[in-house]
Design a protein around this motif. Structure first.
Motif, PDB file in Angstrom:
ATOM      1  N   ASP A  41      48.430  36.629  44.634  1.00  7.34           N
ATOM      2  CA  ASP A  41      47.076  36.818  44.124  1.00  7.34           C
ATOM      3  C   ASP A  41      46.345  37.961  44.813  1.00  7.34           C
ATOM      4  N   ASP A  42      46.937  38.529  45.840  1.00  5.71           N
ATOM      5  CA  ASP A  42      46.284  39.600  46.591  1.00  5.71           C
ATOM      6  C   ASP A  42      47.066  40.883  46.356  1.00  5.71           C
ATOM      7  N   PRO A  43      46.571  41.809  45.496  1.00  5.66           N
ATOM      8  CA  PRO A  43      47.347  43.010  45.193  1.00  5.66           C
ATOM      9  C   PRO A  43      47.464  43.916  46.413  1.00  5.66           C
ATOM     10  N   ASP A  44      48.592  44.615  46.489  1.00  5.58           N
ATOM     11  CA  ASP A  44      48.772  45.531  47.598  1.00  5.58           C
ATOM     12  C   ASP A  44      48.001  46.821  47.332  1.00  5.58           C
ATOM     13  N   THR A  45      48.076  47.749  48.279  1.00  2.00           N
ATOM     14  CA  THR A  45      47.284  48.975  48.185  1.00  2.00           C
ATOM     15  C   THR A  45      47.722  49.842  47.012  1.00  2.00           C
ATOM     16  N   ALA A  46      49.025  49.955  46.777  1.00  3.89           N
ATOM     17  CA  ALA A  46      49.503  50.783  45.669  1.00  3.89           C
ATOM     18  C   ALA A  46      49.023  50.239  44.327  1.00  3.89           C
ATOM     19  N   THR A  47      49.112  48.927  44.157  1.00  2.00           N
ATOM     20  CA  THR A  47      48.635  48.324  42.912  1.00  2.00           C
ATOM     21  C   THR A  47      47.138  48.509  42.745  1.00  2.00           C
ATOM     22  N   LEU A 117      33.169  44.018  32.268  1.00  2.78           N
ATOM     23  CA  LEU A 117      34.564  44.106  31.824  1.00  2.78           C
ATOM     24  C   LEU A 117      35.514  44.266  33.005  1.00  2.78           C
ATOM     25  N   VAL A 118      35.147  45.104  33.967  1.00  2.00           N
ATOM     26  CA  VAL A 118      36.005  45.292  35.138  1.00  2.00           C
ATOM     27  C   VAL A 118      36.113  44.002  35.933  1.00  2.00           C
ATOM     28  N   PHE A 119      35.013  43.297  36.108  1.00  2.45           N
ATOM     29  CA  PHE A 119      35.065  42.027  36.843  1.00  2.45           C
ATOM     30  C   PHE A 119      35.887  40.993  36.085  1.00  2.45           C
ATOM     31  N   ARG A 124      39.960  39.895  41.257  1.00  2.00           N
ATOM     32  CA  ARG A 124      40.377  39.986  42.650  1.00  2.00           C
ATOM     33  C   ARG A 124      40.492  41.430  43.124  1.00  2.00           C
ATOM     34  N   GLY A 125      39.951  42.376  42.352  1.00  2.00           N
ATOM     35  CA  GLY A 125      39.997  43.763  42.774  1.00  2.00           C
ATOM     36  C   GLY A 125      39.185  43.986  44.037  1.00  2.00           C
ATOM     37  N   GLY A 126      39.678  44.882  44.884  1.00  2.00           N
ATOM     38  CA  GLY A 126      39.023  45.122  46.156  1.00  2.00           C
ATOM     39  C   GLY A 126      38.105  46.326  46.126  1.00  2.00           C
ATOM     40  N   LEU A 196      26.631  41.369  41.900  1.00  2.00           N
ATOM     41  CA  LEU A 196      26.068  40.064  41.536  1.00  2.00           C
ATOM     42  C   LEU A 196      27.136  39.145  40.957  1.00  2.00           C
ATOM     43  N   LEU A 197      27.988  39.679  40.096  1.00  2.00           N
ATOM     44  CA  LEU A 197      29.038  38.849  39.506  1.00  2.00           C
ATOM     45  C   LEU A 197      30.032  38.381  40.564  1.00  2.00           C
ATOM     46  N   THR A 198      30.347  39.258  41.512  1.00  2.00           N
ATOM     47  CA  THR A 198      31.272  38.866  42.579  1.00  2.00           C
ATOM     48  C   THR A 198      30.667  37.782  43.456  1.00  2.00           C
ATOM     49  N   ALA A 199      29.374  37.917  43.751  1.00  2.00           N
ATOM     50  CA  ALA A 199      28.726  36.902  44.584  1.00  2.00           C
ATOM     51  C   ALA A 199      28.609  35.564  43.863  1.00  2.00           C
TER      52      ALA A 199
END
Length: 238
Positions: A41-47, A117-119, A124-126, A196-199
Motif C-alpha cells: 500500500d506504500d508506493p516506492d519513489t519510482a512509482t 480527482l487526484v485524491f 496514498r500519494g505522497g 482538506l481532503l487528506t485531513a
C-alpha cells in the motif's frame, strides 16, 4: 505432580511454552500493523515519480478547457475609434475587471475538481504527487491564459479599428491585468482542497492490537528453579 521426600510440588511451566499472560508473545492473527515503507500500500519513489508526472501532464492539458471557457464566458471590452485614436466606449465599465474575475473563478473551480480527482485516484500519494498537482496547475493556468488570448479578439487594435471604421464598436483583446493572481488561483485552490481532503478522509495509521497484553508483569518471574526453591522453602506445603 512430582513427589520429593513426601512433599507434593506443582508442575512447572515448560520454558518453551509461554504462559497465558506472557507480554512478549506474538500478536493475534487478526491484528494489522500500519503500512511501512515498501509495503504494497506504500508506493516506492519510482512509482510515486511516475504518478506525479502523469498528474502534472493531465492537469496541465486541462488548461485548454479553462482557456476555452474563459473565451466563452469573459465579458468583452467595447472599443470605438475616430480618425485619430481608439477609445473605450464606456469609460466607466468594469468589463476588464470582469475578464480577470471570470478567469480566477474558473481557475478556482478547476482547482477544486483536479484536487478531488487526484485524491480519489491516488489517496496514498505522497509529497511528489502533491508537487505534481501544483506544478500541473501552474502550467494549466499559463496554457489557459495563452489559449484565451490566442482565440479571443485580435490584439491588433489599430488594424481592427481600420476594418471597423469610424464610430463602429469592436471588441478589445482578451487579456489579464493581474496575471500572477490569476495564474496562482488554480494551484492554491488545488493545494488547499487536497490538504482538506487528506485531513478529513486520508488513510490513518492503524495501531497494533495486542489482544492478550495484560500490562507489565507484577512480582518476580517464574522459572524452572523458582518452583523448586519455593517448594523447598515451603517446608512440605503442597
Amino acid at each position: 505432580m512430582a513427589w520429593h521426600d513426601g512433599t507434593v510440588t506443582a508442575p512447572l511451566t515448560p520454558p518453551h511454552q509461554p504462559g497465558p499472560h506472557d507480554p512478549w508473545q506474538a500478536p493475534p492473527s487478526g491484528s494489522h500493523l500500519a503500512p511501512y515503507s515498501g509495503a504494497p500500500d506504500d508506493p516506492d519513489t519510482a512509482t510515486e515519480l511516475r504518478q506525479a508526472a502523469v498528474v502534472a501532464v493531465l492537469v496541465a492539458v486541462s488548461g485548454i478547457a479553462l482557456g476555452l471557457l474563459w473565451v466563452w464566458l469573459a465579458p468583452r471590452v467595447p472599443l470605438v475609434s475616430d480618425d485619430t485614436a481608439v477609445f473605450l466606449k464606456n469609460s466607466e465599465g468594469e468589463e476588464a475587471i470582469g475578464a480577470d474575475g471570470t478567469f480566477v473563478l474558473l481557475a478556482i473551480g478547476f482547482g477544486v475538481l483536479s484536487a478531488a480527482l487526484v485524491f480519489w485516484r491516488l489517496r496514498r500519494g505522497g509529497v511528489l504527487v502533491v508537487a505534481g498537482l501544483a506544478l500541473g496547475a501552474v502550467l494549466a493556468s499559463l496554457i489557459a491564459w495563452r489559449v484565451g488570448v490566442w482565440l479571443g479578439p485580435s490584439s491588433d487594435v489599430v488594424g481592427r479599428a481600420r476594418e471597423a471604421g469610424q464610430g463602429v464598436t469592436f471588441d478589445a483583446p482578451l487579456e489579464l491585468h493581474t496575471v500572477w493572481v490569476a495564474v496562482l488561483a488554480w494551484p492554491f485552490a488545488a493545494m488547499g482542497i487536497h490538504l482538506l481532503l487528506t485531513a478529513a478522509f486520508g488513510p490513518r495509521d492503524v495501531e497494533p492490537e495486542w489482544a492478550y497484553y495484560q500490562g507489565p508483569v507484577q512480582g518476580p518471574l517464574e522459572g524452572p528453579g523458582s518452583g523448586a526453591s519455593s517448594s523447598a522453602g515451603g517446608g512440605g506445603a503442597a
